[in-house]
Design an enzyme around this catalytic site. Structure first.
Site, PDB file in Angstrom:
ATOM      1  N   LYS A  31      12.752 -29.887  -9.152  1.00 26.07           N
ATOM      2  CA  LYS A  31      13.423 -29.102  -8.116  1.00 26.07           C
ATOM      3  C   LYS A  31      13.673 -27.644  -8.511  1.00 26.07           C
ATOM      4  O   LYS A  31      12.753 -26.841  -8.424  1.00 26.07           O
ATOM      5  CB  LYS A  31      14.687 -29.842  -7.661  1.00 26.07           C
ATOM      6  CG  LYS A  31      14.288 -31.199  -7.056  1.00 26.07           C
ATOM      7  CD  LYS A  31      15.376 -32.044  -6.462  1.00 26.07           C
ATOM      8  CE  LYS A  31      14.740 -33.243  -5.753  1.00 26.07           C
ATOM      9  NZ  LYS A  31      15.326 -34.517  -6.041  1.00 26.07           N
ATOM     10  N   TYR A  89      18.316 -42.619  -8.143  1.00 23.11           N
ATOM     11  CA  TYR A  89      16.898 -42.483  -7.817  1.00 23.11           C
ATOM     12  C   TYR A  89      16.191 -41.718  -8.930  1.00 23.11           C
ATOM     13  O   TYR A  89      16.689 -40.677  -9.373  1.00 23.11           O
ATOM     14  CB  TYR A  89      16.751 -41.727  -6.495  1.00 23.11           C
ATOM     15  CG  TYR A  89      15.325 -41.523  -6.034  1.00 23.11           C
ATOM     16  CD1 TYR A  89      14.516 -42.605  -5.703  1.00 23.11           C
ATOM     17  CD2 TYR A  89      14.790 -40.240  -5.906  1.00 23.11           C
ATOM     18  CE1 TYR A  89      13.205 -42.418  -5.258  1.00 23.11           C
ATOM     19  CE2 TYR A  89      13.483 -40.042  -5.463  1.00 23.11           C
ATOM     20  CZ  TYR A  89      12.695 -41.131  -5.144  1.00 23.11           C
ATOM     21  OH  TYR A  89      11.414 -40.935  -4.701  1.00 23.11           O
ATOM     22  N   ASP A 130      18.595 -37.905 -16.108  1.00 24.39           N
ATOM     23  CA  ASP A 130      17.690 -37.418 -15.067  1.00 24.39           C
ATOM     24  C   ASP A 130      18.396 -36.265 -14.356  1.00 24.39           C
ATOM     25  O   ASP A 130      19.233 -36.467 -13.488  1.00 24.39           O
ATOM     26  CB  ASP A 130      17.346 -38.559 -14.098  1.00 24.39           C
ATOM     27  CG  ASP A 130      16.423 -38.097 -12.967  1.00 24.39           C
ATOM     28  OD1 ASP A 130      16.175 -36.875 -12.854  1.00 24.39           O
ATOM     29  OD2 ASP A 130      15.958 -38.966 -12.208  1.00 24.39           O
TER      30      ASP A 130
HETATM   31  C1  LIG Z   1      14.311 -35.735  -6.375  1.00 20.74           C
HETATM   32  C2  LIG Z   1      14.594 -36.573  -7.549  1.00 20.74           C
HETATM   33  C3  LIG Z   1      13.558 -37.206  -8.265  1.00 20.74           C
HETATM   34  C4  LIG Z   1      12.130 -37.193  -7.797  1.00 20.74           C
HETATM   35  O1  LIG Z   1      11.585 -35.933  -7.774  1.00 20.74           O
HETATM   36  P1  LIG Z   1      10.284 -35.636  -6.860  1.00 20.74           P
HETATM   37  O2  LIG Z   1       9.932 -34.237  -7.189  1.00 20.74           O
HETATM   38  O3  LIG Z   1      10.727 -35.853  -5.441  1.00 20.74           O
HETATM   39  O4  LIG Z   1       9.238 -36.620  -7.262  1.00 20.74           O
HETATM   40  C5  LIG Z   1      13.888 -37.881  -9.424  1.00 20.74           C
HETATM   41  N1  LIG Z   1      15.163 -37.950  -9.853  1.00 20.74           N
HETATM   42  C6  LIG Z   1      16.174 -37.371  -9.190  1.00 20.74           C
HETATM   43  C7  LIG Z   1      17.557 -37.443  -9.737  1.00 20.74           C
HETATM   44  C8  LIG Z   1      15.932 -36.673  -8.016  1.00 20.74           C
HETATM   45  O5  LIG Z   1      16.951 -36.139  -7.336  1.00 20.74           O
END
Ligand SMILES: *Cc1c(COP(=O)(O)O)cnc(C)c1O
Length: 434
Positions: free
Chosen positions: A274, A151, A246
């Site tokens: 995060k 994701y 990511d």
């Molecule tokens: C949570 C997450 C996102 C998206 O971040 P948001 O702050 O929810 O938009 C993108 N990449 C990874 C790996 C994530 O865990």
């Protein structure tokens, strides 16, 4: 006091959530919160502190979601709260340069091996959108490779085989995403380096780069097989493409310098989110200086944000990283998390359940399957009905787990050995009844 099944009442949660469903789609501001994949109604939070949550009915829970990652020092850490109070007195938003941005930028650059320059944004989604545009701008190529079950936020280009939130709702793709925006998104199974090689062979001059979660958290916890990250580093170099980690979830969570520090593989670009916001909305992308110099206004690639670099968000991030950079932090996180996953495995054995668990530092997972999970296809073989009953049983006993089999779990510096013992005692009761 952790509640027992007999005293667990959720009347107020139910009232509030029922009202919410008329006001907001599904009653929530983000889909997985609605508990669709585990059934039953979600509990409505009133307060969070340390390793605990209190719901609106006054029940207390040990929390393994940590607001989906940011709460790695424990919720509402006193040092973060005090700094936020001080910052608040100076105003809530500047829309102009502030010294706080330099402080957080320097900390990120010092910590993360690939990052020489950084751009702050407001979410992980925004960071991934920005970095993708940058990868395309720098290489002059349009295609990207992503992995099934990874994701990267909810931007159109990434909503192809995008893991948890999407998997949980059974939407492999979302309506409203034009074919033209995903046409250049190629996908491969995670941990399958041969599939990546084949994609490069078929598209030698058109792939801008490879983008992945270096440890997957969005189809449950899936670590990279030995050599996978190294293989991606080699093949992207060979074809003049970029490698993008990511680390929105793994950054400052599985090591201070993220997965790239842990595994010793340095990508060209990285996204963060995060943890670096310490519970306020922050995302970031960064990497090699020659690439980052393309970002406006240093270069021609446009990307902007009214609230980006927000002083409160920068403050929460700075204080969180200050707590994390202290010696012994990640050893403590690893120890407590290992106690949990080893314990869960043991409890499963004693109660005749088949599970597989995994953990690196403060990130963990447990699938109801006996086989090692290497990719999303493997993850999907888990017993979802069992997970559903397990989740409910744990919730009733005051243990708050992510409401989907396809989410990683998180611990924090606030979790104690006693919290883990209580969690394992609850797990034993619940697993015995499955
Ligand atoms: C949570 C997450 C996102 C998206 O971040 P948001 O702050 O929810 O938009 C993108 N990449 C990874 C790996 C994530 O865990």
């Amino acid at each position: 006091m952790v509640t027992t099944t007999s005293s667990w009442k959720t009347t107020k949660s139910e009232e509030i959530f029922t009202a919410a469903q008329k006001l907001m789609p599904g009653g929530v501001s983000s889909p997985v919160r609605a508990f669709k994949s585990v059934g039953g109604q979600p509990i409505v939070f009133d307060q969070v502190k340390g390793a605990y949550i209190w719901d609106v009915d006054g029940n207390q829970y040990i929390d393994y979601v940590g607001t989906w990652g940011p709460a790695i020092c424990g919720h509402a850490h006193p040092e973060v709260i005090v700094a936020l109070h001080d910052a608040l007195g100076k105003g809530t938003s500047f829309g102009a340069p502030s010294a706080l941005e330099n402080v957080l930028a320097q900390k990120v650059i010092d910590a993360v091996p690939s990052i020489e320059m950084v751009r702050f944004v407001n979410s992980g989604t925004e960071a991934c959108m920005g970095v993708l545009r940058l990868m395309r701008a720098f290489t002059g190529r349009d295609k990207i490779i992503k992995f099934e079950g990874c994701y990267h936020g909810h931007a159109d280009m990434f909503l192809v085989k995008a893991g948890s939130g999407v998997a949980t709702l059974g939407l492999p793709d979302s309506p409203g995403v034009p074919k033209s925006t995903t046409r250049d998104t190629l996908t491969a199974p995670y941990n399958d380096i041969e599939a990546v090689k084949a994609l490069f062979k078929d598209n030698p001059d058109t792939i801008a780069g490879v983008i992945l979660e270096p440890v997957v958290g969005n189809s449950g916890f899936i670590p990279p097989d030995t050599g996978f990250l190294e293989g991606l580093r080699e093949i992207t170099k060979e074809y003049g493409a970029l490698l993008m980690f990511d680390e929105v979830m793994t950054g400052f969570r599985i090591a201070y310098g993220g997965a790239q520090e842990k595994f010793g593989v340095t990508p060209d670009l990285t996204t963060l989110g995060k943890v670096i916001g310490g519970g306020l909305p922050v995302g970031a992308y960064g990497g090699r200086e020659d690439i980052m110099s393309m970002v406006a206004p240093a270069g021609p690639m446009y990307q902007a944000g009214t609230l980006s670099g927000n002083p409160l968000a920068m403050t929460a991030g700075i204080e969180t990283l200050k707590l994390l950079e202290k010696p012994g932090t990640y050893e403590q996180l690893d120890k407590i998390t290992k106690k949990l996953t080893d314990g869960l495995l043991q409890v499963a054995k004693e109660t005749g359940q088949t599970v597989s668990t995994g953990q690196i530092s403060a990130m963990f997972g447990m699938f109801f399957t006996g086989e090692t999970v290497h990719n999303y296809e493997d993850a999907k073989k888990s017993d979802l009905t069992k997970f559903q009953s397990f989740h409910r049983g744990m919730l009733e006993r005051g243990i708050y787990l992510a409401p989907s089999q396809f989410e990683a779990g998180f611990t924090s510096l606030a979790h104690t050995e006693e919290d883990i013992d209580r969690t394992l005692a609850a797990a034993k009761e619940v697993m015995s009844s499955l």
